[in-house]
Scaffold this motif. Structure first.
Motif, PDB file in Angstrom:
ATOM      1  N   VAL A 124      37.248  66.114 -46.129  1.00 35.45           N
ATOM      2  CA  VAL A 124      36.011  65.338 -46.211  1.00 35.45           C
ATOM      3  C   VAL A 124      36.286  63.895 -45.765  1.00 35.45           C
ATOM      4  O   VAL A 124      35.486  63.300 -45.038  1.00 35.45           O
ATOM      5  CB  VAL A 124      35.425  65.380 -47.640  1.00 35.45           C
ATOM      6  CG1 VAL A 124      34.293  64.373 -47.809  1.00 35.45           C
ATOM      7  CG2 VAL A 124      34.932  66.783 -47.961  1.00 35.45           C
ATOM      8  N   ILE A 125      37.439  63.354 -46.160  1.00 37.70           N
ATOM      9  CA  ILE A 125      37.803  61.992 -45.757  1.00 37.70           C
ATOM     10  C   ILE A 125      37.976  61.912 -44.240  1.00 37.70           C
ATOM     11  O   ILE A 125      37.504  60.970 -43.602  1.00 37.70           O
ATOM     12  CB  ILE A 125      39.092  61.520 -46.477  1.00 37.70           C
ATOM     13  CG1 ILE A 125      38.864  61.446 -47.990  1.00 37.70           C
ATOM     14  CG2 ILE A 125      39.589  60.192 -45.917  1.00 37.70           C
ATOM     15  CD1 ILE A 125      37.788  60.464 -48.431  1.00 37.70           C
ATOM     16  N   VAL A 126      38.608  62.917 -43.640  1.00 33.34           N
ATOM     17  CA  VAL A 126      38.784  62.941 -42.177  1.00 33.34           C
ATOM     18  C   VAL A 126      37.414  62.940 -41.494  1.00 33.34           C
ATOM     19  O   VAL A 126      37.191  62.190 -40.527  1.00 33.34           O
ATOM     20  CB  VAL A 126      39.622  64.172 -41.754  1.00 33.34           C
ATOM     21  CG1 VAL A 126      39.616  64.341 -40.237  1.00 33.34           C
ATOM     22  CG2 VAL A 126      41.056  64.046 -42.271  1.00 33.34           C
ATOM     23  N   THR A 127      36.491  63.727 -41.997  1.00 34.96           N
ATOM     24  CA  THR A 127      35.136  63.769 -41.441  1.00 34.96           C
ATOM     25  C   THR A 127      34.437  62.423 -41.631  1.00 34.96           C
ATOM     26  O   THR A 127      33.791  61.912 -40.708  1.00 34.96           O
ATOM     27  CB  THR A 127      34.318  64.893 -42.101  1.00 34.96           C
ATOM     28  OG1 THR A 127      34.995  66.133 -41.895  1.00 34.96           O
ATOM     29  CG2 THR A 127      32.913  64.972 -41.537  1.00 34.96           C
ATOM     30  N   ASP A 128      34.583  61.835 -42.826  1.00 35.56           N
ATOM     31  CA  ASP A 128      33.985  60.515 -43.082  1.00 35.56           C
ATOM     32  C   ASP A 128      34.525  59.465 -42.111  1.00 35.56           C
ATOM     33  O   ASP A 128      33.780  58.622 -41.614  1.00 35.56           O
ATOM     34  CB  ASP A 128      34.256  60.071 -44.518  1.00 35.56           C
ATOM     35  CG  ASP A 128      33.358  60.757 -45.534  1.00 35.56           C
ATOM     36  OD1 ASP A 128      32.331  61.334 -45.128  1.00 35.56           O
ATOM     37  OD2 ASP A 128      33.681  60.697 -46.741  1.00 35.56           O
ATOM     38  N   MET A 129      35.831  59.513 -41.832  1.00 31.26           N
ATOM     39  CA  MET A 129      36.421  58.548 -40.907  1.00 31.26           C
ATOM     40  C   MET A 129      35.819  58.707 -39.510  1.00 31.26           C
ATOM     41  O   MET A 129      35.526  57.719 -38.831  1.00 31.26           O
ATOM     42  CB  MET A 129      37.945  58.705 -40.845  1.00 31.26           C
ATOM     43  CG  MET A 129      38.640  58.257 -42.091  1.00 31.26           C
ATOM     44  SD  MET A 129      38.293  56.521 -42.456  1.00 31.26           S
ATOM     45  CE  MET A 129      39.048  56.392 -44.055  1.00 31.26           C
ATOM     46  N   ALA A 130      35.624  59.941 -39.088  1.00 30.68           N
ATOM     47  CA  ALA A 130      35.014  60.181 -37.774  1.00 30.68           C
ATOM     48  C   ALA A 130      33.587  59.628 -37.741  1.00 30.68           C
ATOM     49  O   ALA A 130      33.175  59.005 -36.749  1.00 30.68           O
ATOM     50  CB  ALA A 130      35.022  61.679 -37.466  1.00 30.68           C
ATOM     51  N   LEU A 131      32.844  59.816 -38.816  1.00 28.86           N
ATOM     52  CA  LEU A 131      31.476  59.296 -38.881  1.00 28.86           C
ATOM     53  C   LEU A 131      31.462  57.773 -38.919  1.00 28.86           C
ATOM     54  O   LEU A 131      30.633  57.137 -38.262  1.00 28.86           O
ATOM     55  CB  LEU A 131      30.751  59.868 -40.106  1.00 28.86           C
ATOM     56  CG  LEU A 131      30.445  61.365 -40.044  1.00 28.86           C
ATOM     57  CD1 LEU A 131      29.961  61.872 -41.393  1.00 28.86           C
ATOM     58  CD2 LEU A 131      29.420  61.660 -38.951  1.00 28.86           C
ATOM     59  N   LEU A 132      32.381  57.178 -39.668  1.00 30.09           N
ATOM     60  CA  LEU A 132      32.469  55.714 -39.718  1.00 30.09           C
ATOM     61  C   LEU A 132      32.818  55.130 -38.350  1.00 30.09           C
ATOM     62  O   LEU A 132      32.258  54.115 -37.940  1.00 30.09           O
ATOM     63  CB  LEU A 132      33.501  55.278 -40.772  1.00 30.09           C
ATOM     64  CG  LEU A 132      33.059  55.443 -42.221  1.00 30.09           C
ATOM     65  CD1 LEU A 132      34.242  55.280 -43.170  1.00 30.09           C
ATOM     66  CD2 LEU A 132      31.946  54.456 -42.563  1.00 30.09           C
ATOM     67  N   ARG A 133      33.720  55.791 -37.629  1.00 36.67           N
ATOM     68  CA  ARG A 133      34.067  55.313 -36.287  1.00 36.67           C
ATOM     69  C   ARG A 133      32.888  55.464 -35.338  1.00 36.67           C
ATOM     70  O   ARG A 133      32.671  54.611 -34.472  1.00 36.67           O
ATOM     71  CB  ARG A 133      35.273  56.077 -35.755  1.00 36.67           C
ATOM     72  CG  ARG A 133      36.569  55.671 -36.424  1.00 36.67           C
ATOM     73  CD  ARG A 133      37.744  56.413 -35.796  1.00 36.67           C
ATOM     74  NE  ARG A 133      38.969  56.134 -36.472  1.00 36.67           N
ATOM     75  CZ  ARG A 133      39.750  57.055 -37.035  1.00 36.67           C
ATOM     76  NH1 ARG A 133      39.427  58.334 -36.984  1.00 36.67           N
ATOM     77  NH2 ARG A 133      40.857  56.706 -37.644  1.00 36.67           N
ATOM     78  N   ALA A 134      32.132  56.554 -35.487  1.00 42.20           N
ATOM     79  CA  ALA A 134      30.952  56.773 -34.642  1.00 42.20           C
ATOM     80  C   ALA A 134      29.906  55.678 -34.869  1.00 42.20           C
ATOM     81  O   ALA A 134      29.137  55.354 -33.972  1.00 42.20           O
ATOM     82  CB  ALA A 134      30.348  58.146 -34.922  1.00 42.20           C
ATOM     83  N   GLU A 135      29.915  55.102 -36.071  1.00 41.95           N
ATOM     84  CA  GLU A 135      29.013  53.994 -36.391  1.00 41.95           C
ATOM     85  C   GLU A 135      29.610  52.648 -35.967  1.00 41.95           C
ATOM     86  O   GLU A 135      29.153  51.594 -36.382  1.00 41.95           O
ATOM     87  CB  GLU A 135      28.728  53.974 -37.899  1.00 41.95           C
ATOM     88  CG  GLU A 135      27.947  55.169 -38.371  1.00 41.95           C
ATOM     89  CD  GLU A 135      27.863  55.257 -39.900  1.00 41.95           C
ATOM     90  OE1 GLU A 135      28.483  54.417 -40.605  1.00 41.95           O
ATOM     91  OE2 GLU A 135      27.195  56.170 -40.378  1.00 41.95           O
ATOM     92  N   ARG A 136      30.666  52.699 -35.169  1.00 44.80           N
ATOM     93  CA  ARG A 136      31.341  51.523 -34.600  1.00 44.80           C
ATOM     94  C   ARG A 136      32.119  50.693 -35.626  1.00 44.80           C
ATOM     95  O   ARG A 136      32.279  49.493 -35.477  1.00 44.80           O
ATOM     96  CB  ARG A 136      30.367  50.653 -33.823  1.00 44.80           C
ATOM     97  CG  ARG A 136      29.708  51.409 -32.675  1.00 44.80           C
ATOM     98  CD  ARG A 136      29.300  50.460 -31.592  1.00 44.80           C
ATOM     99  NE  ARG A 136      28.615  51.150 -30.533  1.00 44.80           N
ATOM    100  CZ  ARG A 136      29.221  51.611 -29.441  1.00 44.80           C
ATOM    101  NH1 ARG A 136      30.491  51.468 -29.287  1.00 44.80           N
ATOM    102  NH2 ARG A 136      28.513  52.209 -28.498  1.00 44.80           N
TER     103      ARG A 136
END
Length: 193
Positions: free
Chosen positions: A41-53
């Motif tokens: 879940v943390i790995v997915t959250d990191m990808a989403l946070l990066r997608a939000e710049r």
């Protein structure tokens, strides 16, 4: 201390607070435990946070906010080096012992172009963690795909320290070339090959 499981947007806000409040890298395992979720879940959250710049770097020691790394920026140079796997620890030790930080590793591949990975190695502990990850057998050093030739962006507090690092790597027989970090490597055209 474990926290109660929270919703996605709130959890990602909390992740940013934790990263911004930390003095160093924060492991995914620690974030997972703190937030009551799995490591995936943390790995997915990191990808989403990066997608939000959000500028979050993944290092071998954990996650860190890029702006925190950049705020401590000193002088940088790119070092082209060549050594065996057995010499990896001595190369990294020579750099950190003189006060340098190995920001990344990259290679120039004839087919794939530039392939890079962040390292952010600045201590003996970072070196041991990195070597432990390699010894686990999950992967091999990036340099192995280019016959041991590779590059590191190295940062230090001033040019004198970078000169000392260059001298040490040269005496060890590892140094091939040094370039100012502002110089870029031109992309090679391999379409004719």
């Amino acid at each position: 201390m474990e926290k109660k499981r929270i919703a996605g947007d709130e959890r990602r806000t909390e992740i940013l607070k934790i990263l911004n409040g930390s003095d160093g890298p924060v492991t995914g395992s620690m974030l997972a435990k703190t937030l009551g979720v799995s490591r995936q879940v943390i790995v997915t959250d990191m990808a989403l946070l990066r997608a939000e710049r959000n500028d979050i770097l993944s290092t071998n020691s954990g996650y860190v906010v890029s702006s925190k790394v950049d705020s401590q920026k000193g002088e940088r140079r790119i070092f082209k080096v060549c050594h065996t796997d057995e010499q990896l620890e001595s190369e990294l030790s020579a750099i950190v012992d003189l006060g340098g930080t190995v920001l990344d590793v990259f290679v120039e591949h004839k087919v794939y172009g530039t392939i890079s990975a962040p390292l952010n190695i600045s201590s003996k502990r970072d070196i041991q963690n990195f070597l432990s990850d390699l010894k686990s057998g999950v992967s091999t050093p990036l340099k192995n795909i280019t016959n041991n030739f590779h590059y590191h962006t190295i940062e230090a507090k001033n040019a004198q320290v970078l000169d000392e690092i260059a001298g040490a790597l040269d005496r060890m027989g590892y140094l091939i070339d040094v370039r100012d970090s502002a110089q870029t490597y031109e992309a090679k055209d391999y379409s004719a090959m």
